[in-house]
Motif scaffolding. Structure first.
Motif, mmCIF file in Angstrom:
data_model
loop_
_atom_site.group_PDB
_atom_site.id
_atom_site.type_symbol
_atom_site.label_atom_id
_atom_site.label_comp_id
_atom_site.label_asym_id
_atom_site.label_seq_id
_atom_site.Cartn_x
_atom_site.Cartn_y
_atom_site.Cartn_z
ATOM 1 N N UNK A 25 0.813 -1.214 0.000
ATOM 2 C CA UNK A 25 0.000 0.000 0.000
ATOM 3 C C UNK A 25 0.849 1.267 0.000
ATOM 4 N N UNK A 26 2.119 1.172 0.418
ATOM 5 C CA UNK A 26 2.980 2.355 0.462
ATOM 6 C C UNK A 26 3.672 2.635 -0.877
ATOM 7 N N UNK A 27 3.549 1.755 -1.857
ATOM 8 C CA UNK A 27 4.236 1.947 -3.137
ATOM 9 C C UNK A 27 3.931 3.284 -3.804
ATOM 10 N N UNK A 28 2.686 3.776 -3.781
ATOM 11 C CA UNK A 28 2.441 5.080 -4.412
ATOM 12 C C UNK A 28 3.263 6.216 -3.784
ATOM 13 N N UNK A 29 3.737 6.013 -2.571
ATOM 14 C CA UNK A 29 4.516 7.050 -1.900
ATOM 15 C C UNK A 29 5.961 7.103 -2.372
ATOM 16 N N UNK A 30 6.456 6.027 -3.012
ATOM 17 C CA UNK A 30 7.848 6.064 -3.445
ATOM 18 C C UNK A 30 8.100 5.533 -4.854
ATOM 19 N N UNK A 31 7.118 4.970 -5.512
ATOM 20 C CA UNK A 31 7.302 4.488 -6.879
ATOM 21 C C UNK A 31 6.512 5.401 -7.821
ATOM 22 N N UNK A 32 7.244 6.189 -8.602
ATOM 23 C CA UNK A 32 6.598 7.108 -9.536
ATOM 24 C C UNK A 32 5.688 6.350 -10.488
ATOM 25 N N UNK A 33 4.521 6.911 -10.718
ATOM 26 C CA UNK A 33 3.577 6.326 -11.647
ATOM 27 C C UNK A 33 2.590 5.367 -11.015
ATOM 28 N N UNK A 34 2.841 4.926 -9.781
ATOM 29 C CA UNK A 34 1.896 4.028 -9.114
ATOM 30 C C UNK A 34 0.846 4.885 -8.417
ATOM 31 N N UNK A 35 -0.386 4.805 -8.914
ATOM 32 C CA UNK A 35 -1.495 5.561 -8.308
ATOM 33 C C UNK A 35 -2.072 4.831 -7.114
ATOM 34 N N UNK A 36 -2.185 3.527 -7.235
ATOM 35 C CA UNK A 36 -2.752 2.714 -6.161
ATOM 36 C C UNK A 36 -2.101 1.342 -6.214
ATOM 37 N N UNK A 37 -1.913 0.747 -5.047
ATOM 38 C CA UNK A 37 -1.346 -0.596 -4.963
ATOM 39 C C UNK A 37 -2.012 -1.328 -3.811
ATOM 40 N N UNK A 38 -2.293 -2.590 -4.043
ATOM 41 C CA UNK A 38 -2.908 -3.386 -2.983
ATOM 42 C C UNK A 38 -2.434 -4.831 -3.085
ATOM 43 N N UNK A 39 -2.261 -5.461 -1.946
ATOM 44 C CA UNK A 39 -1.902 -6.886 -1.977
ATOM 45 C C UNK A 39 -3.103 -7.712 -2.415
ATOM 46 N N UNK A 40 -2.834 -8.795 -3.077
ATOM 47 C CA UNK A 40 -3.875 -9.748 -3.455
ATOM 48 C C UNK A 40 -3.369 -11.123 -3.042
ATOM 49 N N UNK A 41 -3.705 -11.477 -1.824
ATOM 50 C CA UNK A 41 -3.175 -12.721 -1.282
ATOM 51 C C UNK A 41 -1.785 -12.502 -0.733
ATOM 52 N N UNK A 42 -1.113 -13.584 -0.463
ATOM 53 C CA UNK A 42 0.189 -13.508 0.204
ATOM 54 C C UNK A 42 1.339 -13.149 -0.741
ATOM 55 N N UNK A 43 1.250 -13.533 -2.001
ATOM 56 C CA UNK A 43 2.374 -13.356 -2.914
ATOM 57 C C UNK A 43 2.066 -12.531 -4.160
ATOM 58 N N UNK A 44 0.964 -11.819 -4.168
ATOM 59 C CA UNK A 44 0.606 -11.049 -5.355
ATOM 60 C C UNK A 44 0.243 -9.624 -4.975
ATOM 61 N N UNK A 45 0.410 -8.745 -5.941
ATOM 62 C CA UNK A 45 0.023 -7.348 -5.745
ATOM 63 C C UNK A 45 -0.592 -6.838 -7.047
ATOM 64 N N UNK A 47 -1.316 -3.301 -9.119
ATOM 65 C CA UNK A 47 -0.886 -1.917 -9.204
ATOM 66 C C UNK A 47 -1.671 -1.191 -10.282
ATOM 67 N N UNK A 48 -2.134 0.008 -9.966
ATOM 68 C CA UNK A 48 -2.709 0.895 -10.967
ATOM 69 C C UNK A 48 -1.621 1.910 -11.312
ATOM 70 N N UNK A 49 -1.164 1.861 -12.562
ATOM 71 C CA UNK A 49 -0.072 2.715 -13.008
ATOM 72 C C UNK A 49 -0.586 3.814 -13.905
ATOM 73 N N UNK A 50 -0.069 5.000 -13.683
ATOM 74 C CA UNK A 50 -0.394 6.133 -14.536
ATOM 75 C C UNK A 50 0.733 6.274 -15.541
ATOM 76 N N UNK A 51 0.426 6.047 -16.815
ATOM 77 C CA UNK A 51 1.428 6.146 -17.877
ATOM 78 C C UNK A 51 0.952 7.184 -18.871
ATOM 79 N N UNK A 52 1.436 8.379 -18.696
ATOM 80 C CA UNK A 52 0.967 9.470 -19.543
ATOM 81 C C UNK A 52 -0.464 9.808 -19.195
ATOM 82 N N UNK A 53 -1.323 9.780 -20.194
ATOM 83 C CA UNK A 53 -2.722 10.161 -19.979
ATOM 84 C C UNK A 53 -3.604 8.954 -19.632
ATOM 85 N N UNK A 54 -3.036 7.763 -19.603
ATOM 86 C CA UNK A 54 -3.871 6.593 -19.341
ATOM 87 C C UNK A 54 -3.435 5.860 -18.075
ATOM 88 N N UNK A 55 -4.343 5.029 -17.595
ATOM 89 C CA UNK A 55 -4.065 4.213 -16.410
ATOM 90 C C UNK A 55 -4.012 2.761 -16.856
#
Length: 149
Positions: A25-45, A47-55
Motif C-alpha cells: 500500500x505504500x508503493x504510491x509514496x515512493x514508486x513514480x507512476x503508481x497511483x494505487x497498490x494493494x496486496x492480493x493474497x500472500x504473494x501477489x500485488x 498496481x494501478x499505473x499512470x502512464x501518460x494520460x492513461x491508467x
C-alpha cells in the motif's frame, strides 16, 4: 533483456526497510507512476499505473528469499504472465550495522515491450529515463522509510 541496478544507503535498521518494501500500500509514496497498490493474497500485488494520460493495471508476483547476514534478504518480483510489459527484478536489503541499511534494486526489462506498453523514448534515451526513474524511486524510498522511523 536490459538490466538496471541501483543502490542507496538508508539510516534505518534492515527490518524497517524490509517491512516497508512489503507494505504494498505504500508503493504510491515512493514508486513514480503508481497511483494505487494493494496486496492480493500472500504473494501477489495489483498496481494501478499512470502512464501518460492513461491508467494501466498490472499484476505482480512476489517471492521472498530471506538469507540474512551479509547476503541480506531478497524480494523477487515479476509482472504476471500475460502482461504486455515483461518486467522482473529484485530488492536486496543488507544491514550495514544496527541502524544503517543498503537497499539495492535490480530491474530487468525488454526495451521494446516496455516502450510499447508504457510509451516513451527508444534506445539509450529509454534506458537513461528508466535509470533516472529507478534512482528517483530509491531516493523517495529513503525519504519515506527514514521519515517513518
Amino acid at each position: 533483456m536490459s538490466t538496471i541496478e541501483k543502490q542507496i544507503d538508508v539510516d534505518v535498521p534492515a527490518e524497517v526497510a524490509w517491512d516497508c518494501l512489503h507494505s504494498v500500500e505504500s508503493y504510491p509514496q515512493f514508486v513514480d507512476g503508481v497511483r494505487e497498490a494493494r496486496p492480493e493474497g500472500k504473494r501477489k500485488a495489483h498496481l494501478d499505473l499512470e502512464t501518460g494520460a492513461r491508467v494501466r493495471e498490472v499484476d505482480t508476483e512476489i517471492t521472498d528469499r530471506a538469507k540474512g547476514g551479509e547476503k541480506g534478504n531478497v524480494m523477487l518480483w515479476h509482472t504476471a504472465k500475460g502482461e504486455s510489459a515483461d518486467l522482473k527484478g529484485a530488492f536486496t536489503v543488507r544491514a550495514i550495522d544496527d541502524q544503517h541499511t543498503q537497499v539495492q534494486v535490480r530491474v530487468e526489462y525488454d526495451p521494446e515491450r516496455t516502450r510499447e506498453a508504457f510509451g516513451g523514448p527508444r534506445g539509450f534515451a529509454q534506458s537513461d529515463a528508466i535509470q533516472e526513474l529507478v534512482q528517483h524511486d530509491l531516493e523517495q524510498f529513503k525519504d519515506l522509510v527514514e521519515g517513518k522511523h
